[in-house]
Design an enzyme around this catalytic site. Structure first.
Site, PDB file in Angstrom:
ATOM      1  N   LYS A  26      16.884  33.836  45.075  1.00  0.00           N
ATOM      2  CA  LYS A  26      17.938  34.601  45.473  1.00  0.00           C
ATOM      3  C   LYS A  26      18.616  34.555  46.627  1.00  0.00           C
ATOM      4  CE  LYS A  26      18.418  38.396  42.959  1.00  0.00           C
ATOM      5  NZ  LYS A  26      17.973  39.459  42.541  1.00  0.00           N
ATOM      6  N   ARG A  96      17.129  44.351  46.781  1.00  0.00           N
ATOM      7  CA  ARG A  96      16.633  43.435  45.398  1.00  0.00           C
ATOM      8  C   ARG A  96      15.523  42.472  45.833  1.00  0.00           C
ATOM      9  NH1 ARG A  96      21.159  42.923  41.749  1.00  0.00           N
ATOM     10  NH2 ARG A  96      23.148  44.030  42.474  1.00  0.00           N
ATOM     11  N   GLY A 105      14.165  40.321  35.563  1.00  0.00           N
ATOM     12  CA  GLY A 105      13.801  41.838  35.008  1.00  0.00           C
ATOM     13  C   GLY A 105      12.386  42.271  35.458  1.00  0.00           C
ATOM     14  N   MET A 107      10.904  42.704  38.427  1.00  0.00           N
ATOM     15  CA  MET A 107      10.576  43.448  39.654  1.00  0.00           C
ATOM     16  C   MET A 107      11.877  44.441  39.787  1.00  0.00           C
ATOM     17  SD  MET A 107       8.826  40.572  42.091  1.00  0.00           S
ATOM     18  CE  MET A 107      10.009  39.345  41.872  1.00  0.00           C
ATOM     19  N   ARG A 349      21.603  30.978  40.287  1.00  0.00           N
ATOM     20  CA  ARG A 349      20.246  30.516  40.091  1.00  0.00           C
ATOM     21  C   ARG A 349      20.240  29.624  38.647  1.00  0.00           C
ATOM     22  NH1 ARG A 349      17.236  36.114  37.756  1.00  0.00           N
ATOM     23  NH2 ARG A 349      18.573  36.295  35.840  1.00  0.00           N
ATOM     24  N   HIS A 465      18.527  42.073  28.552  1.00  0.00           N
ATOM     25  CA  HIS A 465      17.155  41.632  28.845  1.00  0.00           C
ATOM     26  C   HIS A 465      16.461  40.988  27.787  1.00  0.00           C
ATOM     27  CE1 HIS A 465      12.816  42.606  28.855  1.00  0.00           C
ATOM     28  NE2 HIS A 465      12.955  42.215  30.295  1.00  0.00           N
ATOM     29  N   SER A 774     -14.055   8.104  26.550  1.00  0.00           N
ATOM     30  CA  SER A 774     -13.098   8.836  26.424  1.00  0.00           C
ATOM     31  C   SER A 774     -13.748  10.349  26.759  1.00  0.00           C
ATOM     32  CB  SER A 774     -12.803   8.932  24.894  1.00  0.00           C
ATOM     33  OG  SER A 774     -12.036  10.173  24.557  1.00  0.00           O
ATOM     34  N   CYS A 841      -9.611  13.183  25.520  1.00  0.00           N
ATOM     35  CA  CYS A 841      -9.231  13.631  24.158  1.00  0.00           C
ATOM     36  C   CYS A 841      -9.447  14.985  23.957  1.00  0.00           C
ATOM     37  CB  CYS A 841      -9.881  12.934  22.994  1.00  0.00           C
ATOM     38  SG  CYS A 841     -11.888  13.057  23.265  1.00  0.00           S
ATOM     39  N   TYR A 861      -4.927   6.410  28.741  1.00  0.00           N
ATOM     40  CA  TYR A 861      -4.214   7.428  27.709  1.00  0.00           C
ATOM     41  C   TYR A 861      -4.492   8.917  27.595  1.00  0.00           C
ATOM     42  CZ  TYR A 861      -8.213   7.029  24.696  1.00  0.00           C
ATOM     43  OH  TYR A 861      -9.579   6.970  24.179  1.00  0.00           O
TER      44      TYR A 861
END
Length: 889
Positions: A26, A96, A105, A107, A349, A465, A774, A841, A861
């Site tokens: 902010k 704020r 919402g 804080m 934002r 909210h 693996s 895996c 992978y």
């Protein structure tokens, strides 16, 4: 001297957008908006570093902070021509929070700070409106009393309702200045009664009280829960933004609103939002008054758009929309106030959005040249794709609508009605699907909203909210369903003469806003359009291959549909729980000799062969890694008199002998017992049967399709080089026999699962007999930490909440410990065999943070559950591109 305070606005901008880590999102964006010429009320930001110091030093501030705050406040006074605490021209401010990542919402905020019994008269004279001044004063006392002094919110509401009753008023707007004067007096009396102290009249005391409350709210339960759900580190802290008040509640030429530069539910490139005439910011999200649309095109009969009510301010807002989106190159969530027809920007934002919206926005911005393909790939949160991979309501199904609200967050959800966040969480923990029903949600409901399958509210708009948080979480939400009456006491919701009780099932359609009684049929998702485009871009940039953990045809087909490039883990023991097979498996385990075991295995061979044929067909020439039997024996032992008797009969032995055999095979710690390759070495006929089924199945599919499968045979739980040598020799012997009988051969490989610390430590020796590794990180985590995955859930959440562990190590790979073993084994293995294939895996293979680690180590992978394959594909691309920043879907 350390700079703890940064000013913005009125031509004095000490911050910029890139400083969000220090100034919070902010504060950084307020400075940036002011710097690019947008109308931002002047103010200053107390940095996140102060929050860190605040908690490090027993809630004490740095010594230089007070002086820097006074100097910054003086600049605001000079810019506005008003003085903080002055009884004639008082400066009022908002206080704020502002973390580096948006936490809507979670804080605390205080508005109208600086009002007291003297300055309220100055505000009355300056505005010429006593009702506005006293309404602002009561709002400040109510907010400050709740946020800073800890007085329950309902105590203030009780007083207002009492005054309304006396005046026969149904709305707050019907109350006069004298009424609000009475409310203020009652508020102050009640606060003194509750806190044993009078309400603070010194504006400087008020300011430091509010600053402390904002820093304190960083550690409130709802903020802690939100951070845990969104992987936000506690050490980041929050900034505090102090800004000159502008008033949207001074008359009909004033307003306040929230808007998005694009639709956050669908991603459509249309201006999207709501506003209220003659209101302050909290009125929009509270749902007490019905918000109105921004544009005339969006207005329904009976609604008044901002475009009609405040045409000049609306025109300027359109310009701001275009400016901000081009500047930030992303969809923006904007808060604004109009005071006496003049527009002021209070926040921008990157907007929270659904997965579908995130995909569309990223793809369209790339196609329009606003960002490039790489940035589009970076933009989408991989975890959010889960929203797109599950069924939605069947549009062809007959529909009887119970009620309708606003389509606040898309998707469909079916579940039992619950009326409290606590109940939603407790029932969801038991595996139940629930829908959280509230008149309106508050930040205290965050845990229940996360646990629920969907959210239904009777109040609130598209920027309420419930709507904002649900979209960020990917939960379907129907908001503002005013036709529904909720009775918390009776635990019912009613509409149109029909009642639904707690525990009964309802269905939500977050795309249409409809609510249905009962469970509606679903259809499978269509993964095309923007999804296909973005995934194509992701695939072109990723290096890691993505496979799936699958052992059933359904799982394999699902994996292929989601883009899997083979099977990375086929757990053959899962194939043996079928009722047609479990008897033979138990006979094999319970047999006293090799002949008995071979007889049972002979019955299992056709089943196994057909299992592998099915998988090889579906994978069509892609690699299939098959882990040989790895059962903790207790999972297969007969339990109870009936099962023991059945096995005894099949083996031709008496029940007493079977009971003794069960006792012989029982283990105190079966996960570290006679399983994996230990079982295969003790009873080599088991792995011989499985190897035969693999090779015979592969040859059959090769002949049938002309495309030879690529079997990769994985030996589990190897802890010594010799274990792998023995089992490899068994498999190669069987391969030779099968190939000789068939007169054909095919390529295959033999490797091992690294799931024991000892295997990682001697990986160079093991690599001499392995074609691939693996990493079985589920078991490797258990054996490294000395934790039982089945039992650790009793205390691991406390460890995470207390900061002992940053995350649950079974959810996201422990880089420091388990990761060190993976890195070591990778180096050792490649030192011996540079071309050795390496993969992972465990379920960590579908976790974006763990995938980033796999990319850094250089694995070939990752393998994960079928529904996480798209998540892994996108995360692998982002890992290759070095993704960073706040991904907001």
């Amino acid at each position: 001297m350390t700079q703890w305070v940064y000013s913005f606005g009125a031509g004095h901008n000490e911050g910029r957008a890139e400083m969000r880590d220090l100034l919070g999102g902010k504060g950084a964006n307020l400075a940036e908006m002011a710097a690019i010429g947008l109308p931002v009320p002047p103010g200053f930001t107390i940095t996140t570093a102060v929050c860190t110091e605040f908690y490090k030093n027993d809630r004490r501030y740095p010594e230089a902070l007070a002086g820097q705050v006074r100097a910054a406040l003086a600049r605001v006074e000079q810019a506005t021509g008003r003085t903080f605490g002055d009884r004639h021209k008082p400066l009022l401010v908002s206080v704020r929070s502002g973390a580096r990542v948006s936490m809507p919402g979670m804080m605390d905020t205080v508005l109208n700070l600086g009002l007291n019994d003297a300055t309220v008269e100055g505000l009355t004279n300056a505005s010429g409106d006593a009702r506005f001044a006293w309404d602002s004063y009561r709002r400040f006392i109510q907010m400050y009393g709740s946020v800073v002094l800890g007085v329950d919110h309902h105590r203030f509401e009780e007083i207002i309702e009492h005054v309304k009753l006396d005046e026969d008023a149904t709305e707050d707007t019907a109350l006069t200045a004298q009424d609000w004067h009475r409310v203020v007096a009652a508020y102050k009396d009640m606060i003194e009664e509750e806190t044993k102290k009078p309400f603070p009249q010194d504006p400087e005391d008020q300011l430091w009280g509010a600053i402390g409350a904002v820093f304190g709210s960083w550690m409130n339960p709802r903020a802690i829960t939100y951070r845990r759900l969104h992987d936000i580190p506690a050490e980041w802290g929050t900034a505090v933004n102090v800004q000159a008040m502008v008033f949207g509640n001074m008359g009909n030429d004033c307003a306040t609103g929230v808007c998005f530069t694009r639709n956050p539910s669908t991603g459509e490139n249309v201006f999207y939002g709501e506003f209220l005439v003659n209101a302050q910011g909290e009125d929009v999200v509270a749902g007490i008054r019905t918000p109105q649309p921004l544009s005339e095109a969006q207005a329904k009969p009976g609604e008044t758009s901002m475009e009609r009510a405040l045409p000049a301010a609306y025109k300027e807002l359109l310009h701001v929309r275009e400016t901000l989106e081009k500047h930030y190159q992303d969809m923006q969530d904007i808060e604004f106030t109009v005071e006496k027809n003049k527009l002021y920007m209070l926040q921008t934002r990157s907007g929270k959005r659904t997965a579908a919206a995130s995909l569309r926005i990223a793809v369209e911005m790339a196609q329009d040249g606003l960002i490039d393909e790489k940035e589009a790939v970076r933009r989408v949160n991989p975890a959010s794709l889960d929203q797109l991979l599950h069924p939605t309501l069947d549009p062809k199904a007959a529909r009887q609508v119970f009620a309708k609200g606003l389509p606040a967050s898309p998707g469909a959800a079916v579940g039992a009605v619950v009326f409290s966040a606590d109940e939603a969480e407790s029932r969801a923990a038991k595996g139940e699907a629930v829908i959280l029903v509230r008149i309106e949600t508050s930040p205290e409901d965050i845990h229940g909203m996360h646990a629920a399958r969907g959210i239904l509210t009777t109040r609130g708009g598209m920027t309420s909210h419930a709507a904002v948080v649900a979209r960020g979480m990917g939960r379907p939400c129907v908001a503002g369903a005013g036709g529904i009456a909720v009775d918390y006491g009776a635990q019912t919701l009613s509409a149109g003469g029909r009642m639904v009780r707690a525990g009964e099932t309802i269905t939500l359609d977050g795309a249409s806003g409809e609510v249905f009684v009962g469970a509606m049929p679903m259809i499978e998702p269509q993964l095309s359009g923007d999804f296909a485009v973005l995934m194509g871009w992701a695939d072109s940039h990723r290096r890691l291959k993505v496979r799936a953990n699958a052992e059933t045809p359904l799982d394999a087909e699902t994996a292929r549909k989601f883009g899997a490039e083979g099977i990375g883990l086929c757990r053959t023991e899962h194939m043996f729980f079928d009722p047609a097979r479990i008897g033979a498996v138990r006979q094999m385990i319970m047999a006293h000799d090799e002949a008995g075991r071979r007889a049972a295995l002979e019955r299992l061979l056709p089943f196994q062969r057909q299992d592998f044929v099915a998988l090889f067909r579906i994978m069509a020439g892609l690699p299939v890694t098959i882990r040989l039997l790895d059962p903790p024996l207790h999972e297969f032992l007969p339990h109870g008199a009936q099962e023991i008797a059945e096995v005894a009969s099949a083996l031709g032995q008496d029940v007493a002998a079977m009971e003794r055999r069960v006792a012989e095979l029982a283990e105190a710690n079966p996960m570290l017992g006679h399983r994996g390759c230990r079982l295969g070495i003790s009873y080599p006929e088991i792995y011989e049967m499985q190897a035969r089924a693999i090779f015979e199945g592969a040859l059959a599919v090769a002949e049938e399709t002309g495309a030879a499968p690529v079997p990769e045979i994985m030996i589990p739980l190897v802890g010594t080089r010799r274990e792998l040598e023995i089992t490899r020799a068994q498999i190669e012997r069987v391969a030779g026999e099968v190939f000789a009988a068939a007169g054909r051969t095919l390529t295959y490989s033999i490797g091992t699962m690294i799931e024991l610390p000892r295997a990682a430590l001697i990986a160079d020796a093991i690599a001499e007999s392995a074609d691939f590794f693996s990493f079985g990180t589920n078991d490797l985590t258990q054996t490294t930490f000395g934790l039982s995955r089945d039992d650790a859930g009793k205390f691991l959440p406390h460890y995470v909440e207390s900061g002992i562990l940053p995350k649950d190590p079974f959810v996201s790979l422990d880089i420091e410990g388990v990761g060190a073993l993976v890195r070591m084994a990778t180096k050792k293995g490649r030192r011996v065999k540079p071309a050795i294939k390496l993969g992972i895996c465990g379920e960590h293979g579908g976790d974006p943070a763990s995938i980033a680690f796999c990319e850094s180590v250089g694995l070939d992978y990752v393998s994960c559950s079928p529904y996480r394959v798209p998540v892994a594909r996108l995360a692998a691309a982002q890992a290759a591109l070095g993704a960073k920043g706040d991904r907001t879907a």
